[in-house]
Design a protein around this motif. Sequence first.
Motif, PDB file in Angstrom:
ATOM      1  N   ALA A  46      -7.613   3.497  -8.940  1.00 56.06           N
ATOM      2  CA  ALA A  46      -7.081   3.685  -7.584  1.00 56.06           C
ATOM      3  C   ALA A  46      -8.231   3.620  -6.577  1.00 56.06           C
ATOM      4  CB  ALA A  46      -6.377   5.033  -7.493  1.00 56.06           C
ATOM      5  N   THR A  47      -7.971   2.977  -5.451  1.00 55.70           N
ATOM      6  CA  THR A  47      -9.021   2.782  -4.448  1.00 55.70           C
ATOM      7  C   THR A  47      -8.470   2.977  -3.037  1.00 55.70           C
ATOM      8  OG1 THR A  47      -8.500   0.437  -4.142  1.00 55.70           O
ATOM      9  CG2 THR A  47     -10.089   0.975  -5.881  1.00 55.70           C
ATOM     10  N   GLY A  48      -9.386   3.056  -2.088  1.00 52.66           N
ATOM     11  CA  GLY A  48      -8.995   3.095  -0.677  1.00 52.66           C
ATOM     12  C   GLY A  48      -9.055   1.709  -0.063  1.00 52.66           C
ATOM     13  N   GLY A  98       4.307   1.131   0.274  1.00 53.22           N
ATOM     14  CA  GLY A  98       3.994   2.092  -0.788  1.00 53.22           C
ATOM     15  C   GLY A  98       3.063   3.198  -0.332  1.00 53.22           C
ATOM     16  N   GLU A  99       2.281   3.674  -1.282  1.00 52.95           N
ATOM     17  CA  GLU A  99       1.433   4.842  -1.044  1.00 52.95           C
ATOM     18  C   GLU A  99       0.311   4.562  -0.044  1.00 52.95           C
ATOM     19  OE1 GLU A  99       0.408   6.802  -4.740  1.00 52.95           O
ATOM     20  OE2 GLU A  99      -1.315   7.750  -3.785  1.00 52.95           O
ATOM     21  N   ALA A 100      -0.019   3.306   0.172  1.00 54.50           N
ATOM     22  CA  ALA A 100      -1.077   2.957   1.136  1.00 54.50           C
ATOM     23  C   ALA A 100      -0.700   3.384   2.551  1.00 54.50           C
ATOM     24  CB  ALA A 100      -1.342   1.453   1.098  1.00 54.50           C
ATOM     25  N   ASN A 131       8.367   9.622  -4.398  1.00 55.70           N
ATOM     26  CA  ASN A 131       7.309   8.658  -4.083  1.00 55.70           C
ATOM     27  C   ASN A 131       7.635   7.277  -4.644  1.00 55.70           C
ATOM     28  OD1 ASN A 131       5.220   9.987  -2.408  1.00 55.70           O
ATOM     29  ND2 ASN A 131       5.435  11.508  -4.044  1.00 55.70           N
ATOM     30  N   PHE A 132       8.212   7.235  -5.854  1.00 50.30           N
ATOM     31  CA  PHE A 132       8.644   5.920  -6.339  1.00 50.30           C
ATOM     32  C   PHE A 132       9.772   5.365  -5.459  1.00 50.30           C
ATOM     33  CE2 PHE A 132       6.818   6.733 -10.736  1.00 50.30           C
ATOM     34  CZ  PHE A 132       5.784   5.841 -10.533  1.00 50.30           C
ATOM     35  N   GLN A 133      10.690   6.229  -5.005  1.00 47.70           N
ATOM     36  CA  GLN A 133      11.770   5.705  -4.164  1.00 47.70           C
ATOM     37  C   GLN A 133      11.204   5.084  -2.885  1.00 47.70           C
ATOM     38  OE1 GLN A 133      14.847   5.194  -5.124  1.00 47.70           O
ATOM     39  NE2 GLN A 133      15.254   4.140  -3.180  1.00 47.70           N
ATOM     40  N   ILE A 157      -1.420 -10.045  -6.908  1.00 48.60           N
ATOM     41  CA  ILE A 157      -2.795  -9.899  -7.423  1.00 48.60           C
ATOM     42  C   ILE A 157      -3.103  -8.440  -7.740  1.00 48.60           C
ATOM     43  CG2 ILE A 157      -5.248 -10.086  -6.783  1.00 48.60           C
ATOM     44  CD1 ILE A 157      -4.391 -12.255  -4.757  1.00 48.60           C
ATOM     45  N   ASP A 158      -3.714  -8.174  -8.877  1.00 44.80           N
ATOM     46  CA  ASP A 158      -4.196  -6.809  -9.163  1.00 44.80           C
ATOM     47  C   ASP A 158      -5.547  -6.906  -9.856  1.00 44.80           C
ATOM     48  OD1 ASP A 158      -2.375  -3.918  -9.410  1.00 44.80           O
ATOM     49  OD2 ASP A 158      -4.426  -3.991 -10.212  1.00 44.80           O
ATOM     50  N   HIS A 159      -6.446  -5.987  -9.498  1.00 46.82           N
ATOM     51  CA  HIS A 159      -7.759  -6.011 -10.162  1.00 46.82           C
ATOM     52  C   HIS A 159      -7.690  -5.389 -11.568  1.00 46.82           C
ATOM     53  CE1 HIS A 159      -9.131  -1.839  -8.410  1.00 46.82           C
ATOM     54  NE2 HIS A 159      -7.951  -1.800  -8.950  1.00 46.82           N
TER      55      HIS A 159
HETATM   56  C1  FAD Z   1      -0.080  11.256 -13.008  1.00 44.19           C
HETATM   57  C2  FAD Z   1       0.906  10.762 -11.980  1.00 44.19           C
HETATM   58  C3  FAD Z   1       2.268  10.926 -12.211  1.00 44.19           C
HETATM   59  C4  FAD Z   1       3.196  10.497 -11.243  1.00 44.19           C
HETATM   60  N1  FAD Z   1       4.526  10.658 -11.505  1.00 44.19           N
HETATM   61  C5  FAD Z   1       5.434  10.267 -10.580  1.00 44.19           C
HETATM   62  C6  FAD Z   1       6.824  10.370 -10.844  1.00 44.19           C
HETATM   63  O1  FAD Z   1       7.247  10.719 -11.956  1.00 44.19           O
HETATM   64  N2  FAD Z   1       7.703  10.031  -9.840  1.00 44.19           N
HETATM   65  C7  FAD Z   1       7.260   9.566  -8.617  1.00 44.19           C
HETATM   66  O2  FAD Z   1       8.088   9.272  -7.751  1.00 44.19           O
HETATM   67  N3  FAD Z   1       5.941   9.406  -8.360  1.00 44.19           N
HETATM   68  C8  FAD Z   1       5.030   9.738  -9.320  1.00 44.19           C
HETATM   69  N4  FAD Z   1       3.698   9.553  -9.061  1.00 44.19           N
HETATM   70  C9  FAD Z   1       3.307   8.910  -7.797  1.00 44.19           C
HETATM   71  C10 FAD Z   1       3.504   7.378  -7.940  1.00 44.19           C
HETATM   72  O3  FAD Z   1       2.835   6.935  -9.110  1.00 44.19           O
HETATM   73  C11 FAD Z   1       2.974   6.636  -6.711  1.00 44.19           C
HETATM   74  O4  FAD Z   1       3.539   7.187  -5.550  1.00 44.19           O
HETATM   75  C12 FAD Z   1       3.315   5.152  -6.793  1.00 44.19           C
HETATM   76  O5  FAD Z   1       2.756   4.589  -7.951  1.00 44.19           O
HETATM   77  C13 FAD Z   1       2.817   4.421  -5.568  1.00 44.19           C
HETATM   78  O6  FAD Z   1       3.126   3.066  -5.716  1.00 44.19           O
HETATM   79  P1  FAD Z   1       2.191   1.954  -5.068  1.00 44.19           P
HETATM   80  O7  FAD Z   1       2.705   0.651  -5.563  1.00 44.19           O
HETATM   81  O8  FAD Z   1       2.072   2.161  -3.618  1.00 44.19           O
HETATM   82  O9  FAD Z   1       0.747   2.219  -5.675  1.00 44.19           O
HETATM   83  P2  FAD Z   1       0.287   2.101  -7.194  1.00 44.19           P
HETATM   84  O10 FAD Z   1       1.426   2.252  -8.113  1.00 44.19           O
HETATM   85  O11 FAD Z   1      -0.878   3.030  -7.312  1.00 44.19           O
HETATM   86  O12 FAD Z   1      -0.212   0.591  -7.330  1.00 44.19           O
HETATM   87  C14 FAD Z   1      -1.349   0.123  -6.666  1.00 44.19           C
HETATM   88  C15 FAD Z   1      -1.890  -1.045  -7.457  1.00 44.19           C
HETATM   89  O13 FAD Z   1      -2.951  -1.627  -6.702  1.00 44.19           O
HETATM   90  C16 FAD Z   1      -4.022  -1.919  -7.581  1.00 44.19           C
HETATM   91  N5  FAD Z   1      -5.251  -1.936  -6.809  1.00 44.19           N
HETATM   92  C17 FAD Z   1      -5.930  -0.884  -6.290  1.00 44.19           C
HETATM   93  N6  FAD Z   1      -7.011  -1.328  -5.652  1.00 44.19           N
HETATM   94  C18 FAD Z   1      -7.028  -2.671  -5.756  1.00 44.19           C
HETATM   95  C19 FAD Z   1      -7.897  -3.694  -5.296  1.00 44.19           C
HETATM   96  N7  FAD Z   1      -8.996  -3.403  -4.581  1.00 44.19           N
HETATM   97  N8  FAD Z   1      -7.589  -4.983  -5.588  1.00 44.19           N
HETATM   98  C20 FAD Z   1      -6.478  -5.276  -6.327  1.00 44.19           C
HETATM   99  N9  FAD Z   1      -5.644  -4.368  -6.791  1.00 44.19           N
HETATM  100  C21 FAD Z   1      -5.901  -3.072  -6.509  1.00 44.19           C
HETATM  101  C22 FAD Z   1      -3.965  -0.843  -8.645  1.00 44.19           C
HETATM  102  O14 FAD Z   1      -4.581  -1.287  -9.842  1.00 44.19           O
HETATM  103  C23 FAD Z   1      -2.460  -0.640  -8.803  1.00 44.19           C
HETATM  104  O15 FAD Z   1      -1.894  -1.453  -9.803  1.00 44.19           O
HETATM  105  C24 FAD Z   1       2.750   9.923 -10.023  1.00 44.19           C
HETATM  106  C25 FAD Z   1       1.382   9.740  -9.809  1.00 44.19           C
HETATM  107  C26 FAD Z   1       0.468  10.141 -10.770  1.00 44.19           C
HETATM  108  C27 FAD Z   1      -0.999   9.908 -10.520  1.00 44.19           C
END
Ligand code: FAD
Length: 392
Positions: free
Chosen positions: A171-173, A364-366, A377-379, A34-36
């Motif tokens: 992006a949200t908390g 992930g980043e959470a 961070n992607f790794q 699910i994604d908003h």
């Molecule tokens: C400009 C920029 C460039 C970057 N470049 C790199 C890079 O080149 N290499 C690298 O390793 N890292 C990079 N990063 C960091 C990387 O993008 C993050 O570390 C990574 O995306 C984290 O993955 P995630 O799945 O935890 O979170 P995210 O990729 O942020 O995914 C979270 C998802 O949750 C969804 N979401 C949020 N709140 C809600 C809600 N309430 N309900 C439903 N869905 C929700 C969002 O829409 C999103 O799709 C970059 C970040 C930024 C901002």
Amino acid sequence: MTDGDGDAIILGAGAAGMMCAATAGARGRRVLLIDHADAPGKKILISGGGRCNFTNIHTAADRYLSENPHFAKSALGRYTPQDFLALVESYRIAWHEKTLGQLFCDGSARQIVDMLMQECAKGAVTISLGHPATAIEHGDGRFRVTVNGREWTAPALVLATGGPSIPKMGATGFAYDVARRFGLGVVQPRPALVPLTLGADDALFRSLSGISAAIEVRWGKVRFREAALFTHRGLSGPAMLQISSYWQHRTPISVDFLPDAEPQWLVKLKRERPRTPLRRALSRMLPERLAVALAEKLALGGELVNLSDNSLRMVESCLADWPFAPTGTEGFAKAEVTGGGISVAELSSRTMMARRLPGLYAIGEAVDVTGWLGGYNFQWAWASGSAAGQAI
Ligand SMILES: Cc1cc2nc3c(=O)[nH]c(=O)nc-3n(C[C@H](O)[C@H](O)[C@H](O)COP(=O)(O)OP(=O)(O)OC[C@H]3O[C@@H](n4cnc5c(N)ncnc54)[C@H](O)[C@@H]3O)c2cc1C
């Protein structure tokens, strides 16, 4: 997963959520993702200047910040940069190493999102985009999530909604709110990989906006040797973004403007070319405008022959250990990632499951694991997503 009951509900179709969904789907699990947002992987699309720095071949747990520096080892060890690279190559996505082990797509970050979506499709993952989860409940060993008026239930719920960096991208908390509701601790979230701001005392440096230099920056025992960039608000560029993740408010950072300079280089130059003006001596090693600003700050000028050896040694040591006192950061609006997050003390490092609420996962980043700049961070998103995807 069409009848509303499945094996897992994953909140957040970003890097970690898609990897988790694809991994669980490949194991035959019925998964709802699910994604908003109206499209998946938006941060992937803008990452690495549109080419996605998707991993770093030097990945190791000591390149991540966390309250428990050992936590990331297990997941990173079981899903490595080579594993992700093998997936990338299986889709014939061309890639290159840029610098310092950073791997980028030759083409576009879109290829990474498309690859992950195809992996989700292979695993028959159900995807719901464009609607937030309006209610999340837990009881009788199942999680119930309401999306767009429909209730979905599953014994596993994965929090993969990232952190609050770049709020204008959605992006949200949210993950922290859900985690707290279920009794999990959250380490104070803070902007990381973020430009630092300088105050009035450093206005001269702010006037150098656009100038970059290869420096070494230090904060305590942490040091990075990369490019720094002066901005109209302060300091940016890879070196400063890296140190920002460690920096604490009201503490100074130190910059070595000439990390490759030979000891006594100015004294030697004075012997060889005594009539060289100090500013010109500095601009042989540094960008002209930076050299002029540094000489002005040092309040020294004239030809080397007119400066004592001791003064020149003082100049050398000032350039090697220049203190800056950042006034703050540019905040979540400009932060590439979020430091802190769901406490790793609450999670199994093998499965990413919450100890006090079996079935609840965070990835992930959470989570309170923050990588260096450069694909780390992607790794972490791939590795933690894979760990949870193997467990649910
Ligand atoms: C400009 C920029 C460039 C970057 N470049 C790199 C890079 O080149 N290499 C690298 O390793 N890292 C990079 N990063 C960091 C990387 O993008 C993050 O570390 C990574 O995306 C984290 O993955 P995630 O799945 O935890 O979170 P995210 O990729 O942020 O995914 C979270 C998802 O949750 C969804 N979401 C949020 N709140 C809600 C809600 N309430 N309900 C439903 N869905 C929700 C969002 O829409 C999103 O799709 C970059 C970040 C930024 C901002």
